[in-house]
Design a protein around this motif. Structure first.
Motif, PDB file in Angstrom:
ATOM      1  N   ALA A 186       4.808  -1.078   9.748  1.00 15.81           N
ATOM      2  CA  ALA A 186       4.244  -1.099   8.666  1.00 15.81           C
ATOM      3  C   ALA A 186       5.216  -1.428   7.385  1.00 15.81           C
ATOM      4  N   GLN A 187       6.297  -0.741   7.654  1.00 13.39           N
ATOM      5  CA  GLN A 187       7.431  -0.947   6.431  1.00 13.39           C
ATOM      6  C   GLN A 187       7.872  -2.335   6.615  1.00 13.39           C
ATOM      7  N   ALA A 188       8.171  -2.872   7.693  1.00 15.20           N
ATOM      8  CA  ALA A 188       8.789  -3.981   7.942  1.00 15.20           C
ATOM      9  C   ALA A 188       7.638  -5.175   7.221  1.00 15.20           C
ATOM     10  N   LEU A 189       6.300  -4.990   7.666  1.00 13.09           N
ATOM     11  CA  LEU A 189       5.541  -6.022   7.213  1.00 13.09           C
ATOM     12  C   LEU A 189       5.183  -6.057   5.694  1.00 13.09           C
ATOM     13  N   ASP A 190       5.255  -4.710   5.132  1.00 17.43           N
ATOM     14  CA  ASP A 190       5.240  -4.736   3.813  1.00 17.43           C
ATOM     15  C   ASP A 190       6.301  -5.435   2.917  1.00 17.43           C
ATOM     16  N   ARG A 191       7.487  -5.096   3.597  1.00 16.45           N
ATOM     17  CA  ARG A 191       8.721  -5.684   3.053  1.00 16.45           C
ATOM     18  C   ARG A 191       8.644  -7.280   2.983  1.00 16.45           C
ATOM     19  N   SER A 192       8.020  -7.634   4.247  1.00 10.85           N
ATOM     20  CA  SER A 192       8.143  -9.223   4.156  1.00 10.85           C
ATOM     21  C   SER A 192       6.807  -9.836   3.699  1.00 10.85           C
ATOM     22  N   HIS A 193       6.180  -9.122   3.156  1.00 13.09           N
ATOM     23  CA  HIS A 193       4.745  -9.585   2.732  1.00 13.09           C
ATOM     24  C   HIS A 193       3.949 -10.088   3.752  1.00 13.09           C
ATOM     25  N   ASN A 250       4.753 -11.339   6.376  1.00 13.26           N
ATOM     26  CA  ASN A 250       5.380 -12.639   7.391  1.00 13.26           C
ATOM     27  C   ASN A 250       5.523 -12.242   8.698  1.00 13.26           C
ATOM     28  N   GLN A 251       4.641 -12.602   9.497  1.00 10.04           N
ATOM     29  CA  GLN A 251       4.523 -11.978  10.632  1.00 10.04           C
ATOM     30  C   GLN A 251       5.505 -12.716  11.628  1.00 10.04           C
ATOM     31  N   SER A 252       5.901 -13.961  11.524  1.00 13.29           N
ATOM     32  CA  SER A 252       6.964 -14.435  12.358  1.00 13.29           C
ATOM     33  C   SER A 252       8.281 -13.852  12.017  1.00 13.29           C
ATOM     34  N   LYS A 253       8.489 -13.534  10.702  1.00 10.81           N
ATOM     35  CA  LYS A 253       9.847 -13.046  10.292  1.00 10.81           C
ATOM     36  C   LYS A 253       9.782 -11.308  10.940  1.00 10.81           C
ATOM     37  N   VAL A 254       8.945 -10.862  10.725  1.00  9.64           N
ATOM     38  CA  VAL A 254       8.820  -9.350  11.148  1.00  9.64           C
ATOM     39  C   VAL A 254       8.950  -9.388  12.732  1.00  9.64           C
ATOM     40  N   LEU A 295      -3.113  -1.569  11.407  1.00 13.56           N
ATOM     41  CA  LEU A 295      -2.451  -1.796  10.057  1.00 13.56           C
ATOM     42  C   LEU A 295      -3.272  -2.961   9.427  1.00 13.56           C
ATOM     43  N   THR A 296      -3.259  -2.664   8.130  1.00 15.91           N
ATOM     44  CA  THR A 296      -3.935  -4.019   7.227  1.00 15.91           C
ATOM     45  C   THR A 296      -3.138  -3.987   5.892  1.00 15.91           C
ATOM     46  N   ARG A 297      -3.257  -5.150   5.520  1.00 16.79           N
ATOM     47  CA  ARG A 297      -2.424  -5.688   4.469  1.00 16.79           C
ATOM     48  C   ARG A 297      -3.003  -4.962   2.935  1.00 16.79           C
ATOM     49  N   LYS A 298      -1.781  -4.219   2.417  1.00 16.95           N
ATOM     50  CA  LYS A 298      -2.285  -3.667   1.375  1.00 16.95           C
ATOM     51  C   LYS A 298      -2.592  -4.676   0.051  1.00 16.95           C
ATOM     52  N   LYS A 299      -3.672  -4.366  -0.659  1.00 20.53           N
ATOM     53  CA  LYS A 299      -3.849  -5.347  -1.880  1.00 20.53           C
ATOM     54  C   LYS A 299      -3.344  -4.804  -2.944  1.00 20.53           C
ATOM     55  N   ARG A 300      -2.598  -5.908  -3.793  1.00 22.55           N
ATOM     56  CA  ARG A 300      -1.937  -5.472  -5.115  1.00 22.55           C
ATOM     57  C   ARG A 300      -2.971  -5.563  -6.246  1.00 22.55           C
TER      58      ARG A 300
END
Ligand SMILES: Nc1ncnc2c1ncn2[C@@H]1O[C@H](COP(=O)(O)OP(=O)(O)OP(=O)(O)O)[C@@H](O)[C@H]1O
Ligand SMILES: [Mg+2]
Length: 482
Positions: A444-451, A453-457, A477-482
């Protein structure tokens, strides 16, 4: 580490001692120690790192008093071989089984058979030792990756032991190096260090690595003891030397002839006793209380103190000449706080020791608990750590890990630096649950950090895209909406 294998022979049968001496000789790298009875054998087990015990079984000794059973519980990695007469065969076989001994041999023992059984038993110990280390490395590397991302490289490279002294720190390695050199000489040794740092253990290690190892090491505590008593304990007395001296008494100096005397709390001795000790160190002379006769004794003195003797010399409370004599070698044992890198290994060592003693299976210590132990200053040094671990083992769940909640309050309150996983404390009671909770947090942390970007994570975490997608789905896991 040397390849010398220490073998403890518990038997009061002269024939056994003789056969063992011929079958297992020093040239082949065996170091033999002999004990007549179970009590002496237990003491030896506590003092020396024994690789194998040759145990002459006696039906009169109960399991509670048996050094064989105690060895299994407290020192499981010490191999055991039993010997007995045909007359007690059934009981002997039973005891062999209860002690999980490698094999039994019937008396009279055949030398060739003994040699072979010893060799095989030691091979087996070595194999299981390697297995344990490999398993631990594996477990550590898994833990490190998942829990902290930090390498405890010192433990992975194996560890060192000097008798029962366990350490990985460079500070202790240096100390042990000096102690080894001291052990080879006959010079007095002065060991200083805070309470509970392991001074007595170091003294024993020196004794058992010296030429005197087959003679006894006697311990005399010099603190809180009347001068006349101390003098008579060490130098002996003749009948009538003082009220209550109703017969002659052989002092330790003469009883330990050829061996070692460990004088603990040497800072506490009187001015008068300092003179007597100095005379002994200079001339090897022993004068029993109330006697005019000068006797001689060849003992090696190892003294210990948790006060600085040098400081006492400066204050005029300790004779300078005696101080110089005592410190043939001067060893300073570092406090545990000066070598926190020893804490994980000592913890592990004590966990195994106490889990063995109380017959409890403990899988290990969680990284979180370990980090608090490492951060705690341990004013009582290794003894305090040992007591803490003993307590933790007692309160841990059978077959579980020792965790934060098992620490005593003063240690569990210790704040630890947050790093890697952001001080994440895994949830769940089983290891699997905890690992999964952590894995979820990391992903979850890695996904948040890279907004997101699944290939990067996927690349950062060493996963395939499909692997990452599966985890996202599994952990919901779901993307947090800002
Ligand atoms: N490096 C070590 N490896 C394993 N056990 C250790 C080590 N150092 C100390 N211990 C254990 O810690 C306890 C305290 O050690 P020891 O009695 O030798 O300390 P000490 O310095 O003599 O203490 P004190 O000054 O209070 O007499 C013992 O149970 C000992 O076995
Ligand atoms: Mg001590």
């Amino acid at each position: 580490m040397s390849n010398v294998q220490t073998i403890l022979i518990k038997s009061n049968d002269a024939q056994v001692a003789e056969i063992a001496s011929t079958a297992l000789n020093e040239a082949e790298g065996y170091r033999l120690m002999f004990c007549d009875d179970d009590r002496a054998a237990m003491r030896r087990l506590d003092e020396v790192h024994v690789n194998l015990m040759l145990y002459d079984y006696q039906a009169s000794v109960s399991d509670d008093e048996s050094a064989l059973i105690r060895c299994r519980l407290a020192y499981p990695s010490c191999a055991r071989i039993t010997l007995f007469d045909a007359a007690v065969e059934a009981e002997g076989v039973g005891a062999t089984d209860r002690a999980a001994a490698f094999v039994f041999l019937k008396k009279p023992v055949n030398a060739a058979q003994l040699r072979l059984a010893t060799k095989r038993a030691l091979e087996q110990v070595e194999l299981s030792r390697r297995h344990r280390i490999l398993t631990r490395e594996l477990k550590l590397s898994v833990d490190d990756d998942l829990f902290t991302g930090r390498l405890t490289s010192s433990v992975q490279g194996g560890y060192s032991q000097f008798e029962r002294l366990v350490f990985v720190s460079a500070k202790m390695a240096d100390l042990v190096e000096e102690a080894r050199i001291a052990a080879k000489t006959n010079m007095p040794v002065l060991i200083q260090g805070d309470t509970g740092t392991g001074k007595e253990l170091l003294a024993r290690a020196i004794h058992f690595n010296s030429q005197r190892r087959n003679s006894p090491m006697h311990v005399q505590n010099c603190g809180g003891i009347a001068d006349v008593v101390l003098q008579s304990e060490l130098f002996g007395h003749v009948r009538g030397a003082f009220p209550g001296a109703i017969s002659d008494r052989l002092g330790l100096f003469r009883a330990a002839d050829g061996g070692t005397i460990f004088l603990d709390e040497i800072s506490e001795i009187s001015a008068q006793f300092q003179v007597a000790l100095l005379r002994f160190l200079q001339e090897g002379e022993v004068k029993p209380l109330g006697s005019d006769e000068m006797l001689h004794s060849n003992v090696r003195i190892i003294a210990a103190s948790n006060k600085s003797i040098e400081g006492m010399v400066e204050q005029g409370r300790f004779r300078r000449d005696l101080f110089y004599r005592l410190r043939g070698f001067q060893l300073q044992v570092p406090t545990l706080a000066e070598r926190p890198e020893d804490i994980p290994l000592l913890t592990q060592f004590f966990v195994e020791k106490y889990a063995g003693v109380v017959g409890r299976r403990v899988l290990g210590v969680t990284t979180d608990a370990l980090r608090r132990l490492e951060a705690y200053p341990f004013p009582g040094n290794v003894r305090e750590l040992e007591n803490e671990v003993q307590r933790m083992v007692a309160v841990a769940e059978q077959g579980g890990y020792i965790a934060w909640r098992h620490l005593s309050e003063r240690i569990s309150r210790i704040p630890i630096r947050e790093e890697g996983t952001g001080g994440f404390v895994p949830v769940g009671s089983t290891l699997k649950d905890m690992v999964e909770s952590l894995e979820r947090a990391i992903v979850a942390q890695a996904l948040d950090r890279s907004h997101w970007n699944q290939s990067k994570v996927a690349q950062d975490l060493g996963l395939s895209r499909v692997g990452l997608a599966n985890k996202i789905k599994r952990y919901d896991l779901t993307r947090k909406k800002r």
